[in-house]
Design a protein around this motif. Structure first.
Motif, short mmCIF file in Angstrom:
data_model
loop_
_atom_site.label_atom_id
_atom_site.label_comp_id
_atom_site.label_asym_id
_atom_site.label_seq_id
_atom_site.Cartn_x
_atom_site.Cartn_y
_atom_site.Cartn_z
N PHE A 8 0.81 -1.22 0.00
CA PHE A 8 0.00 0.00 0.00
C PHE A 8 0.84 1.26 0.00
CE2 PHE A 8 -2.53 -3.40 1.76
CZ PHE A 8 -3.66 -3.32 0.95
N ILE A 47 0.11 -6.45 8.57
CA ILE A 47 -1.09 -7.18 8.98
C ILE A 47 -1.12 -8.54 8.27
CG2 ILE A 47 -3.62 -7.13 8.97
CD1 ILE A 47 -3.40 -4.05 8.84
N ASN A 49 -3.48 -11.78 7.82
CA ASN A 49 -4.86 -12.28 8.00
C ASN A 49 -5.65 -11.39 8.97
OD1 ASN A 49 -3.98 -14.42 6.41
ND2 ASN A 49 -3.38 -15.62 8.21
N GLY A 50 -5.46 -10.09 8.86
CA GLY A 50 -6.25 -9.16 9.66
C GLY A 50 -5.67 -8.78 11.00
N ALA A 66 -0.58 -7.77 4.45
CA ALA A 66 -0.72 -6.37 4.01
C ALA A 66 0.40 -5.56 4.66
CB ALA A 66 -2.08 -5.83 4.41
N PHE A 68 2.18 -1.73 5.11
CA PHE A 68 1.97 -0.28 4.97
C PHE A 68 3.17 0.51 5.49
CE2 PHE A 68 -2.16 -2.21 5.51
CZ PHE A 68 -3.01 -1.51 4.67
N ILE A 71 1.50 5.70 8.08
CA ILE A 71 0.39 6.51 7.60
C ILE A 71 -0.64 6.66 8.70
CG2 ILE A 71 0.52 6.00 5.13
CD1 ILE A 71 -1.55 3.80 5.68
N LEU B 246 -6.10 5.85 4.81
CA LEU B 246 -6.52 4.95 5.88
C LEU B 246 -7.47 3.85 5.38
CD1 LEU B 246 -5.68 5.25 8.82
CD2 LEU B 246 -7.85 6.34 9.30
N ASN B 248 -7.38 1.47 3.17
CA ASN B 248 -6.85 0.11 3.08
C ASN B 248 -6.42 -0.47 4.43
OD1 ASN B 248 -7.16 -0.59 0.30
ND2 ASN B 248 -5.56 0.89 -0.20
N VAL B 249 -5.85 0.40 5.30
CA VAL B 249 -5.41 -0.11 6.61
C VAL B 249 -6.60 -0.62 7.41
CG1 VAL B 249 -4.17 0.43 8.74
CG2 VAL B 249 -3.70 1.74 6.70
N GLU B 252 -8.08 -3.77 5.67
CA GLU B 252 -7.25 -4.97 5.86
C GLU B 252 -7.29 -5.45 7.30
OE1 GLU B 252 -5.78 -6.83 3.51
OE2 GLU B 252 -6.64 -5.48 2.02
N SER B 253 -7.58 -4.54 8.23
CA SER B 253 -7.69 -4.93 9.64
C SER B 253 -9.05 -5.55 9.94
CB SER B 253 -7.46 -3.72 10.54
OG SER B 253 -6.17 -3.18 10.32
N TYR B 265 -15.69 -5.91 6.11
CA TYR B 265 -14.62 -5.95 5.13
C TYR B 265 -15.25 -5.66 3.78
CZ TYR B 265 -10.61 -7.55 2.42
OH TYR B 265 -9.54 -7.60 1.56
N PRO B 560 -11.35 -10.72 8.76
CA PRO B 560 -10.33 -10.95 9.78
C PRO B 560 -10.82 -10.86 11.23
CG PRO B 560 -9.53 -9.45 8.09
CD PRO B 560 -10.96 -9.69 7.80
#
Ligand code: SF4
Lengths: 74, 598
Positions: A8, A47, A49-50, A66, A68, A71, B246, B248-249, B252-253, B265, B560
């Motif tokens: 990202f 991250i 799997n979340g 994921a 990053f 940010i 933010l 995507n963060v 993805e969380s 999601y 997730p």
């Protein structure tokens, strides 16, 4: 093993958005970062799997990762 | 009187009386300014039981002691009043340039009372303050109103704060806009302004604001700027991608509320992310007064251009409505700016309507526009326009999701706290942030204590978002510090790089104070309790410290964070204790005496 890597923000520049990568069994997140030439200190939010994890985290087959840079927003 | 202008305006729109009053410096320092000081005046002067849209309610527009100063981001002002949406105290914050201009004209704040018998606007040009006829501007959109006022007053350097048609029509989601695109957005403050027949406030100031201690000011501001420059978030992340990086963060969380919080999601979120915005629609970055961060975006889609959309807006119109069409989101955001609507509540209310329709609770014949279906870009654009006009079914949307869902027999489908729509975080996966949302004095809001910073972003340190441990303490500190930042007149985004000591140093040097960090944070605690007392007296008690049923009882269905609910009942007792309140959530007499607000 095969993992799905999502990059990202500035990490996409010169790399990719999303890709499946083949990694040796037992690889850690740190190993993956090294392969992607991303310094651990720059990968502020990682991250798997979340869930947020650190560089030592051992990866498994089919993990979704994921990555990053620093940010924030709101 | 350094830091403070030392004078405030009291303008009664019923009588036309304009008074300039002196500010009591000791009182000012006790409540800092901005949100804190305005809340003090509101609690002193307004009956908490007042009908928010009655002339007896007051509208206070307030700067802080650092507004207009050299402190980074020192351009902010707050609007404090009783909210017509939530019935709580409202305090909505905005950036841009208007706040600094008011301060330079020589005023810390304006208390607006009564109701004009016809549309009017207030014109402030340094010492000259007038109430003028606004018949010509009434009914006009924000952009046109701003341009016309600047033309008619003949001073292109003046700054314009105005409501759009939504405020005039008393939409409970109406914002107050300034500098065209900046919004004191939340809690329906624009409706209070509209109820007073007040269309705009034009400000022009030429005064110079000097800090109390020049050398000290230079050094502390230099230090703060250095920290902002050296911090990766404030020097790279926010300037490059804006707040919407933010998307995507959070997605993805697994905490990105989708289809009115039915999922958490959004598979195609990246199509609406800050990265995509930068790639396809960004024209340039925009900064508010004295801001080195410049997180603002100026974007363009065909004929539609302007500032935004921000992260929260991209969510409220995007994932929340199941829409991954960024062009439609930019257009809906533009209608919000033009009509003067709160983008969070407007988008979230459309999402609520979509779920009501999905569940068959609204007669399709009532829908006098595009079908309200999740995923429809056409619906979010057109229904925002109809909401701004209060036209047809849009008039129902204009009153917010709580009243809408109640009317159609499913109050639990309004994803709000104290009737204010929740922003872009599924708190089932972020326990601390959920606690702060439930206890926020203005209702479902993310900027009263942004626990996303430690729980997701890892600032100032990383906390496990699912753990309850220590969360009550973190929430209290964040809420108190945020009250301080809002009251100083600075932007909350500075807190990604600065800490409480930095704010103390800037306040002391600029306003000539000698506060310790503890006493500054105690002022934040004082402001928090003052707001809480207003709410209690207004009938919004601890029973309202809650979250929508879905977040407490229905586990996240996929992604997730699958399986989690918010554990508010376990956290609330600890939070009340941390605040020094009794077990029912009421501030004790000792606590109020200790804070000197008994
Ligand atoms: S960080 Fe963004 S919102 Fe805050 S003052 Fe700067 S430009 Fe305005």
């Amino acid at each position: 093993m095969v993992v799905e890597v999502r990059l990202f923000a500035s990490f996409r520049e010169g790399r990719f958005k999303e890709k499946e990568l083949e990694l040796p069994e037992g690889s850690s997140l740190g190993d993956l970062l090294a392969q992607l030439e991303i310094a651990q200190k720059d990968a502020k939010i990682t991250i798997v799997n979340g869930s947020a994890v650190s560089a030592e985290h051992k990866l498994s087959d089919h993990d979704v990762i994921a990555i990053f840079p620093p940010i924030a927003g709101g | 009187m350094a830091g403070y202008a030392g004078t405030f305006l009291r303008i009664n729109l019923s009588t036309g009386q304009i008074d300039k009053e002196s500010l009591d410096l000791e009182l000012a320092a006790k409540f800092i300014g901005g949100r804190g000081l305005a809340s003090y005046f509101l609690t002193q002067e307004v009956d908490p039981d007042v009908e928010p849209l009655d002339p007896a309610n007051k509208l206070i527009v307030a700067t802080g002691p650092l507004t207009g100063s050299r402190a980074p981001t020192g351009g902010r002002y707050m609007v404090v009043t009783k909210s017509p949406l939530s019935g709580t105290i409202a305090s909505s914050n905005s950036g841009g340039f208007w706040g600094a201009e008011l301060k330079r004209a020589g005023y810390d704040f304006i208390i607006i009372e009564g109701k004009s018998d016809k549309p009017c606007y207030i014109h402030i040009n340094d010492d000259t303050v007038e109430i003028r006829d606004a018949g010509k501007y009434w009914g006009k959109l924000v952009g046109e109103t701003t341009d016309l006022l600047l033309e008619d007053t003949g001073d292109p350097k003046a700054r314009v704060l105005t409501i759009g048609p939504a405020g005039e029509k008393l939409s409970l989601l109406a914002a107050i806009m300034n500098d065209k695109y900046r919004a004191a957005g939340r809690s329906g403050v624009g409706a209070v302004m509209g109820s007073k027949n007040l269309k705009a406030i034009v400000a022009r100031g030429t005064g110079k604001l000097k800090p109390a201690r020049e050398d000290e000011c230079k050094s502390v501001v230099k230090n703060a700027l250095k920290k902002i420059r050296e911090n990766d978030v404030t020097s790279k992340g926010l300037p490059t991608y804006g707040t919407s990086v933010l998307v995507n963060v959070i997605n993805e969380s697994g905490i990105y509320p989708t289809n009115n919080f039915q999922e958490s999601y959004f598979p195609t979120a990246d199509k609406t992310s800050g990265e995509t915005l930068a790639e396809k629609y960004l024209v340039r970055n925009v900064a508010c007064f004295a801001c080195p961060i410049a997180c603002g975006r100026y974007s363009k889609v065909g004929e539609v251009e302007g500032e935004g959309p921000e992260y929260e807006t991209i969510w409220s119109y995007g994932a929340s409505c199941g829409v991954d069409d960024l062009e439609a989101i930019i257009k809906a955001n533009n209608w919000c700016n033009e009509y003067g609507l709160d983008t969070i509540s407007a988008g979230a209310t459309i999402a609520c309507a979509m779920e009501l329709c999905q569940k068959g609770l609204v007669d399709p014949d009532e829908i006098d526009g595009p079908a309200l279906e999740f995923g429809s870009g056409e619906a979010i654009v057109e229904w925002t326009r109809k909401m701004g006009e209060s036209e047809g079914f849009g008039a129902k949307l204009a009153l917010g999701s709580a009243r809408l869902a109640e009317q159609y027999g499913a109050p639990e489908l309004s994803m709000s706290v104290k009737k204010l729509e929740l922003p872009a975080y599924d708190v089932r996966g972020i326990q601390g942030h959920g606690l702060q949302s439930a206890t926020s004095n203005r209702g479902g809001c993310h900027v009263r204590g942004y626990l996303i910073a430690p729980e997701i972003i890892g600032l100032p340190e990383k906390l496990d978002p699912l753990s309850l441990e220590g969360k009550a303490v973190w929430v209290k500190i964040f809420q108190d510090l945020t009250a301080v930042i809002d009251s100083l007149g600075l932007c909350l985004f500075t807190s990604f790089a600065l800490g409480a000591d930095d704010y103390r140093d800037m306040f002391n040097a600029i306003a000539g104070q000698d506060l310790t960090t503890e006493s500054l944070l105690q002022a934040g605690d004082r402001i928090w309790n003052l707001e809480r007392m207003f709410n209690l007296n207004a009938g919004v008690g601890p029973e309202q410290d809650k979250l929508p049923r879905r977040l407490l009882a229905e586990p996240i269905s996929s992604g997730p964070c699958k399986g989690h609910v918010h554990r508010l009942p376990e956290l609330l007792p600890e939070y009340y204790k941390e605040r020094g309140w009794d077990e029912k959530g009421l501030p004790t007499e000792e606590k109020l005496a200790q804070l000197e607000i008994a």
